[in-house]
Scaffold this motif. Structure first.
Motif, PDB file in Angstrom:
ATOM      1  N   ALA A 135      -2.635   3.963   2.738  1.00  0.00           N
ATOM      2  CA  ALA A 135      -3.969   3.545   2.069  1.00  0.00           C
ATOM      3  C   ALA A 135      -3.922   2.923   0.949  1.00  0.00           C
ATOM      4  CB  ALA A 135      -4.549   5.098   1.517  1.00  0.00           C
ATOM      5  N   ALA A 136      -5.099   2.123   0.697  1.00  0.00           N
ATOM      6  CA  ALA A 136      -4.969   1.337  -0.575  1.00  0.00           C
ATOM      7  C   ALA A 136      -5.277   2.141  -1.868  1.00  0.00           C
ATOM      8  CB  ALA A 136      -6.376   0.406  -0.562  1.00  0.00           C
ATOM      9  N   LEU A 137      -4.819   1.569  -2.759  1.00  0.00           N
ATOM     10  CA  LEU A 137      -4.933   2.340  -4.107  1.00  0.00           C
ATOM     11  C   LEU A 137      -6.546   2.858  -4.527  1.00  0.00           C
ATOM     12  CD1 LEU A 137      -2.451   0.281  -6.288  1.00  0.00           C
ATOM     13  CD2 LEU A 137      -2.251   2.468  -5.526  1.00  0.00           C
ATOM     14  N   ASP A 138      -7.243   1.879  -4.297  1.00  0.00           N
ATOM     15  CA  ASP A 138      -8.778   2.393  -4.296  1.00  0.00           C
ATOM     16  C   ASP A 138      -9.286   3.534  -3.205  1.00  0.00           C
ATOM     17  OD1 ASP A 138      -8.773   0.300  -6.298  1.00  0.00           O
ATOM     18  OD2 ASP A 138      -9.670  -1.147  -4.574  1.00  0.00           O
ATOM     19  N   ASP A 139      -8.595   3.622  -2.194  1.00  0.00           N
ATOM     20  CA  ASP A 139      -8.733   4.787  -1.234  1.00  0.00           C
ATOM     21  C   ASP A 139      -8.045   5.981  -1.713  1.00  0.00           C
ATOM     22  OD1 ASP A 139     -10.602   3.002  -0.370  1.00  0.00           O
ATOM     23  OD2 ASP A 139      -9.180   2.461   1.208  1.00  0.00           O
ATOM     24  N   CYS A 140      -7.267   6.152  -2.697  1.00  0.00           N
ATOM     25  CA  CYS A 140      -6.483   7.201  -2.741  1.00  0.00           C
ATOM     26  C   CYS A 140      -7.117   8.565  -2.924  1.00  0.00           C
ATOM     27  CB  CYS A 140      -5.700   7.052  -4.254  1.00  0.00           C
ATOM     28  SG  CYS A 140      -6.601   7.332  -5.767  1.00  0.00           S
ATOM     29  N   ALA A 141      -8.368   8.874  -3.374  1.00  0.00           N
ATOM     30  CA  ALA A 141      -9.174  10.056  -3.515  1.00  0.00           C
ATOM     31  C   ALA A 141      -9.877  10.365  -1.948  1.00  0.00           C
ATOM     32  CB  ALA A 141     -10.086  10.106  -4.795  1.00  0.00           C
ATOM     33  N   LYS A 142     -10.109   9.632  -1.437  1.00  0.00           N
ATOM     34  CA  LYS A 142     -11.090   9.676  -0.237  1.00  0.00           C
ATOM     35  C   LYS A 142     -10.077  10.301   0.943  1.00  0.00           C
ATOM     36  CE  LYS A 142     -13.448   5.443  -1.041  1.00  0.00           C
ATOM     37  NZ  LYS A 142     -13.744   3.817  -0.466  1.00  0.00           N
ATOM     38  N   MET A 201       1.040  -1.156   0.154  1.00  0.00           N
ATOM     39  CA  MET A 201       0.057   0.049  -0.104  1.00  0.00           C
ATOM     40  C   MET A 201       0.964   1.347   0.043  1.00  0.00           C
ATOM     41  SD  MET A 201      -3.390  -0.740   2.357  1.00  0.00           S
ATOM     42  CE  MET A 201      -2.334  -0.568   4.044  1.00  0.00           C
ATOM     43  N   PRO A 202       0.535   2.198  -0.923  1.00  0.00           N
ATOM     44  CA  PRO A 202       1.404   3.402  -1.024  1.00  0.00           C
ATOM     45  C   PRO A 202       0.920   4.380   0.317  1.00  0.00           C
ATOM     46  CG  PRO A 202      -0.346   3.403  -2.417  1.00  0.00           C
ATOM     47  CD  PRO A 202      -0.785   2.129  -1.834  1.00  0.00           C
ATOM     48  N   VAL A 203       1.810   5.232   0.365  1.00  0.00           N
ATOM     49  CA  VAL A 203       1.730   6.549   1.598  1.00  0.00           C
ATOM     50  C   VAL A 203       1.317   7.551   0.959  1.00  0.00           C
ATOM     51  CG1 VAL A 203       3.051   7.779   3.155  1.00  0.00           C
ATOM     52  CG2 VAL A 203       3.627   5.388   2.735  1.00  0.00           C
ATOM     53  N   TYR A 204       0.310   8.224   1.539  1.00  0.00           N
ATOM     54  CA  TYR A 204      -0.439   9.414   0.948  1.00  0.00           C
ATOM     55  C   TYR A 204      -0.394  10.589   1.947  1.00  0.00           C
ATOM     56  CZ  TYR A 204      -2.544   6.434  -2.707  1.00  0.00           C
ATOM     57  OH  TYR A 204      -2.661   5.566  -3.778  1.00  0.00           O
ATOM     58  N   ASP A 205      -0.067  11.986   1.287  1.00  0.00           N
ATOM     59  CA  ASP A 205      -0.112  12.846   2.362  1.00  0.00           C
ATOM     60  C   ASP A 205      -1.572  13.534   2.429  1.00  0.00           C
ATOM     61  OD1 ASP A 205       2.786  12.839   2.660  1.00  0.00           O
ATOM     62  OD2 ASP A 205       2.840  13.699   0.568  1.00  0.00           O
ATOM     63  N   TYR A 206      -1.872  13.976   3.526  1.00  0.00           N
ATOM     64  CA  TYR A 206      -3.161  14.619   4.106  1.00  0.00           C
ATOM     65  C   TYR A 206      -3.157  15.853   4.746  1.00  0.00           C
ATOM     66  CZ  TYR A 206      -5.142  10.008   2.760  1.00  0.00           C
ATOM     67  OH  TYR A 206      -5.269   8.796   1.949  1.00  0.00           O
ATOM     68  N   LYS A 207      -3.878  16.732   4.961  1.00  0.00           N
ATOM     69  CA  LYS A 207      -3.650  18.060   5.603  1.00  0.00           C
ATOM     70  C   LYS A 207      -4.877  18.375   6.420  1.00  0.00           C
ATOM     71  CE  LYS A 207      -1.792  22.578   5.160  1.00  0.00           C
ATOM     72  NZ  LYS A 207      -1.270  23.712   4.509  1.00  0.00           N
ATOM     73  N   CYS A 208      -4.791  18.423   7.692  1.00  0.00           N
ATOM     74  CA  CYS A 208      -5.738  18.816   8.530  1.00  0.00           C
ATOM     75  C   CYS A 208      -5.876  20.230   8.541  1.00  0.00           C
ATOM     76  CB  CYS A 208      -5.455  17.918   9.778  1.00  0.00           C
ATOM     77  SG  CYS A 208      -6.767  18.453  11.210  1.00  0.00           S
ATOM     78  N   ALA A 209      -6.994  20.786   8.849  1.00  0.00           N
ATOM     79  CA  ALA A 209      -7.042  22.182   8.895  1.00  0.00           C
ATOM     80  C   ALA A 209      -6.529  22.783  10.235  1.00  0.00           C
ATOM     81  CB  ALA A 209      -8.645  22.793   8.919  1.00  0.00           C
ATOM     82  N   GLU A 210      -6.562  21.945  11.184  1.00  0.00           N
ATOM     83  CA  GLU A 210      -6.136  22.382  12.433  1.00  0.00           C
ATOM     84  C   GLU A 210      -4.632  22.235  12.975  1.00  0.00           C
ATOM     85  OE1 GLU A 210      -8.507  21.704  15.835  1.00  0.00           O
ATOM     86  OE2 GLU A 210     -10.273  21.814  14.660  1.00  0.00           O
ATOM     87  N   HIS A 211      -4.331  20.923  12.641  1.00  0.00           N
ATOM     88  CA  HIS A 211      -2.961  20.207  12.883  1.00  0.00           C
ATOM     89  C   HIS A 211      -1.903  20.152  11.891  1.00  0.00           C
ATOM     90  CE1 HIS A 211      -5.925  18.546  15.760  1.00  0.00           C
ATOM     91  NE2 HIS A 211      -5.079  19.143  16.562  1.00  0.00           N
ATOM     92  N   GLY A 212      -2.232  20.509  10.563  1.00  0.00           N
ATOM     93  CA  GLY A 212      -1.400  20.563   9.340  1.00  0.00           C
ATOM     94  C   GLY A 212      -1.190  19.219   8.800  1.00  0.00           C
TER      95      GLY A 212
END
Length: 118
Positions: free
Chosen positions: A18-25, A1-12
């Motif tokens: 995540a699975a490849l199917d969940d890349c846009a979620k 499974m690949p590692v994706y970057d996310y950004k929280c509005a409060e914590h950065g």
């Protein structure tokens, strides 16, 4: 499974597997458990890149999908350029120094006398 970057509005920014199917979620922030959208974080080397290098990369990407096509005008320019040569320092050899003797044998004066003629 690949590692994706996310950004929280409060914590950065944070990353998560995540699975490849969940890349846009969106993913839940590990600190506040709020859903955070996926972001693409550029490495600093891309931001610090010289303007000429960025332009060259953009030009290569454009040429990859949109090749240049010759037109009537560019054909004439290309023909003139080809008549002048390629621009490198190649020199054409002079006329052959092949001579025939009275008996019809080949003779190469001032060339490699040790070579056997064909």
């Amino acid at each position: 499974m690949p590692v994706y970057d996310y950004k929280c509005a409060e914590h950065g920014a944070f990353y998560q597997l995540a699975a490849l199917d969940d890349c846009a979620k969106p993913a839940a922030c590990p600190q506040c458990n709020q859903l955070a959208p996926r972001v693409i974080i550029l490495p600093p080397t891309v931001l610090d890149m010289a303007a000429e290098t960025k332009q060259a990369i953009a030009r290569n990407e454009q040429a990859r999908h949109e090749p240049q096509h010759s037109s009537v005008d560019s054909r004439a320019e290309n023909t003139e350029r080809l008549k002048k040569g390629c621009g490198c320092q190649h020199h054409k050899r002079g006329a052959s120094k092949l001579f025939y003797t009275a008996k019809g044998e080949k003779m190469f004066p001032s060339m490699r006398p040790w070579m056997i003629s064909h």
